[in-house]
Enzyme design. Structure first.
Site, mmCIF file in Angstrom:
data_model
loop_
_atom_site.group_PDB
_atom_site.id
_atom_site.type_symbol
_atom_site.label_atom_id
_atom_site.label_comp_id
_atom_site.label_asym_id
_atom_site.label_seq_id
_atom_site.Cartn_x
_atom_site.Cartn_y
_atom_site.Cartn_z
ATOM 1 N N THR A 228 27.341 22.065 135.109
ATOM 2 C CA THR A 228 26.794 21.462 133.901
ATOM 3 C C THR A 228 25.448 22.117 133.625
ATOM 4 O OG1 THR A 228 27.836 19.353 134.414
ATOM 5 C CG2 THR A 228 26.066 19.329 132.781
ATOM 6 N N LYS B 260 29.598 18.389 127.093
ATOM 7 C CA LYS B 260 29.403 17.774 128.405
ATOM 8 C C LYS B 260 28.092 16.970 128.438
ATOM 9 C CE LYS B 260 29.140 16.953 132.790
ATOM 10 N NZ LYS B 260 29.787 15.794 133.380
ATOM 11 N N LYS C 59 18.905 15.665 135.289
ATOM 12 C CA LYS C 59 18.975 17.023 134.714
ATOM 13 C C LYS C 59 19.794 17.005 133.418
ATOM 14 C CE LYS C 59 22.316 19.265 136.222
ATOM 15 N NZ LYS C 59 23.742 19.510 136.000
HETATM 16 P P1 NAP Z 1 25.808 19.366 144.730
HETATM 17 O O1 NAP Z 1 26.645 18.639 145.688
HETATM 18 O O2 NAP Z 1 24.340 19.097 144.689
HETATM 19 O O3 NAP Z 1 26.069 20.941 144.912
HETATM 20 C C1 NAP Z 1 25.260 21.867 144.265
HETATM 21 C C2 NAP Z 1 25.640 23.276 144.640
HETATM 22 O O4 NAP Z 1 24.650 24.183 144.076
HETATM 23 C C3 NAP Z 1 25.633 23.538 146.160
HETATM 24 O O5 NAP Z 1 26.640 24.466 146.457
HETATM 25 C C4 NAP Z 1 24.247 24.142 146.383
HETATM 26 O O6 NAP Z 1 24.163 24.952 147.532
HETATM 27 C C5 NAP Z 1 24.133 24.988 145.145
HETATM 28 N N1 NAP Z 1 22.743 25.364 144.832
HETATM 29 C C6 NAP Z 1 21.741 24.580 144.419
HETATM 30 N N2 NAP Z 1 20.624 25.310 144.208
HETATM 31 C C7 NAP Z 1 20.937 26.595 144.539
HETATM 32 C C8 NAP Z 1 20.226 27.812 144.538
HETATM 33 N N3 NAP Z 1 18.944 27.873 144.128
HETATM 34 N N4 NAP Z 1 20.852 28.928 144.934
HETATM 35 C C9 NAP Z 1 22.145 28.897 145.332
HETATM 36 N N5 NAP Z 1 22.892 27.774 145.355
HETATM 37 C C10 NAP Z 1 22.288 26.629 144.940
HETATM 38 O O7 NAP Z 1 26.290 19.111 143.216
HETATM 39 P P2 NAP Z 1 27.710 18.624 142.694
HETATM 40 O O8 NAP Z 1 27.717 17.139 142.629
HETATM 41 O O9 NAP Z 1 28.788 19.346 143.381
HETATM 42 O O10 NAP Z 1 27.606 19.114 141.166
HETATM 43 C C11 NAP Z 1 27.784 20.476 140.806
HETATM 44 C C12 NAP Z 1 27.682 20.561 139.285
HETATM 45 O O11 NAP Z 1 28.694 19.753 138.684
HETATM 46 C C13 NAP Z 1 26.350 20.071 138.702
HETATM 47 O O12 NAP Z 1 26.026 20.858 137.599
HETATM 48 C C14 NAP Z 1 26.657 18.634 138.286
HETATM 49 O O13 NAP Z 1 25.810 18.199 137.243
HETATM 50 C C15 NAP Z 1 28.102 18.782 137.842
HETATM 51 N N6 NAP Z 1 28.925 17.577 137.950
HETATM 52 C C16 NAP Z 1 28.862 16.789 139.058
HETATM 53 C C17 NAP Z 1 29.663 15.650 139.152
HETATM 54 C C18 NAP Z 1 29.617 14.722 140.334
HETATM 55 O O14 NAP Z 1 30.084 13.583 140.175
HETATM 56 N N7 NAP Z 1 29.108 15.097 141.484
HETATM 57 C C19 NAP Z 1 30.538 15.338 138.093
HETATM 58 C C20 NAP Z 1 30.612 16.185 136.996
HETATM 59 C C21 NAP Z 1 29.805 17.305 136.928
HETATM 60 P P3 NAP Z 1 23.703 24.320 148.957
HETATM 61 O O15 NAP Z 1 24.941 23.682 149.540
HETATM 62 O O16 NAP Z 1 23.226 25.478 149.732
HETATM 63 O O17 NAP Z 1 22.619 23.320 148.670
#
Ligand code: NAP
Length: 288
Positions: A95, A170, A239
């Site tokens: 997102t 989104k 965010k």
């Molecule tokens: P998350 O668990 O926080 O995972 C984030 C990912 O980004 C991890 O692989 C993290 O790596 C990586 N990352 C963060 N900063 C980085 C950097 N500077 N360099 C390289 N890698 C980096 O988030 P998530 O919940 O899976 O969500 C992922 C996306 O989907 C987001 O944009 C979120 O808004 C969206 N989303 C989430 C949900 C939900 O319910 N969770 C639903 C819909 C959409 P590390 O493991 O090394 O930290």
């Protein structure tokens, strides 16, 4: 077809797992290496860099935290773009704002490759169940080619047109979600302060036109004491609100409620709730 998957957080790890289970030849990369291990154990290859994944795969998918994280894996000598060439595809499912996505599209196209943005609605469980709602925009041929892959991660897949359309859609979706959740938190707090039974408010709401799966899932977590482990991290919802408000400013649309809801989520971040579920914003609303 070889697929690369970059970003194995809450969502990415579940989505990548479904692709391996569906039989795809998957190569993964994640900043913290330990997230790669469960995927390697079920047959995925681990790449040394995002570039290496792009070089060895036909399509690279990324699922990153925010625009800065997308840039971190997209740009530079080890980034996805460095590994792109004619005929390949880059699908960003993170997102992000439309500007980030448009830059990804431009950089991908400069390498002769194709770009699709594909942010998702649905949280940890729908990701595990391959029941996400996937909003796509960008290269129509890549969309057609990737449809079977997206179908292994989602239950509803929409094509919304030019790059930026899905990113904006989104953000509008999540603005609605944040407002609904905040209203539920305030209703529950008012019920409690009035000496009424919060479980009965959940029952009343669930019996009428406001009944919805999110209230059914989050309501009991909000009313129970203690931490709310992240399905959707609160920091990511803030965010999304920040990006939605920026979009609103760009297009000249006032967002009276969302601006206030964003302040609430900023307070929750300041209270160190960023890594909790976004329902933990209730801890800021309801104070004894
Ligand atoms: P998350 O668990 O926080 O995972 C984030 C990912 O980004 C991890 O692989 C993290 O790596 C990586 N990352 C963060 N900063 C980085 C950097 N500077 N360099 C390289 N890698 C980096 O988030 P998530 O919940 O899976 O969500 C992922 C996306 O989907 C987001 O944009 C979120 O808004 C969206 N989303 C989430 C949900 C939900 O319910 N969770 C639903 C819909 C959409 P590390 O493991 O090394 O930290």
């Amino acid at each position: 077809m070889k697929i690369g998957f970059i970003g194995l957080g809450i969502m990415g790890s579940a989505m990548a797992t479904n692709l391996v289970k569906a039989g795809y030849d998957l190569t993964v990369w994640n900043r913290s290496g330990n997230a790669c291990r469960p995927l390697a154990e079920i047959g995925a290859t681990v790449a040394a860099t995002p570039r290496a994944a792009a070089e060895t795969c036909d399509i690279v998918i990324s699922m990153m935290a925010d625009p800065a994280a997308v840039k971190a894996v997209r740009d530079g000598v080890d980034g996805i773009i460095s590994g792109m060439s004619a005929g390949k595809g880059f699908i960003d499912m993170s997102t992000v704002d439309a500007e980030t996505s448009l830059n990804s599209a431009r950089m991908t196209q400069e390498k002769g490759a194709r770009y699709l943005e594909a942010p998702v609605a649905g949280s940890r469980k729908p990701a595990e169940d391959a029941a996400l709602i996937i909003m796509t925009a960008g290269d129509r041929h890549l969309y057609d080619e990737a449809l079977p892959i997206l179908g292994k991660m989602g239950k509803k897949i929409l094509y919304l047109g030019d790059t930026g359309s899905a990113a904006r859609m989104k953000l509008a979706n999540n603005l609605v979600m944040a407002g609904m959740l905040t209203a539920l938190c305030e209703g529950l707090a008012l019920t409690a302060k009035s000496g009424l039974d919060v479980a009965q408010l959940l029952e009343v709401v669930d019996s009428g036109a406001m009944s919805n799966p999110m209230f059914r899932l989050k309501g009991p977590l909000i009313t129970a004491d203690g931490e709310i482990p992240a399905a959707f991290p609160l920091k990511h919802m803030q965010k999304d609100l920040r990006l939605a408000l920026r979009l609103a400013e760009e297009v000249g649309q006032p967002l009276f409620a969302a601006a206030t809801v964003n302040e609430l989520f900023k307070s929750a971040l300041a209270a160190d709730l960023g890594n909790s579920d976004f329902a933990a914003v209730s801890r800021i609303v309801h104070r004894d």
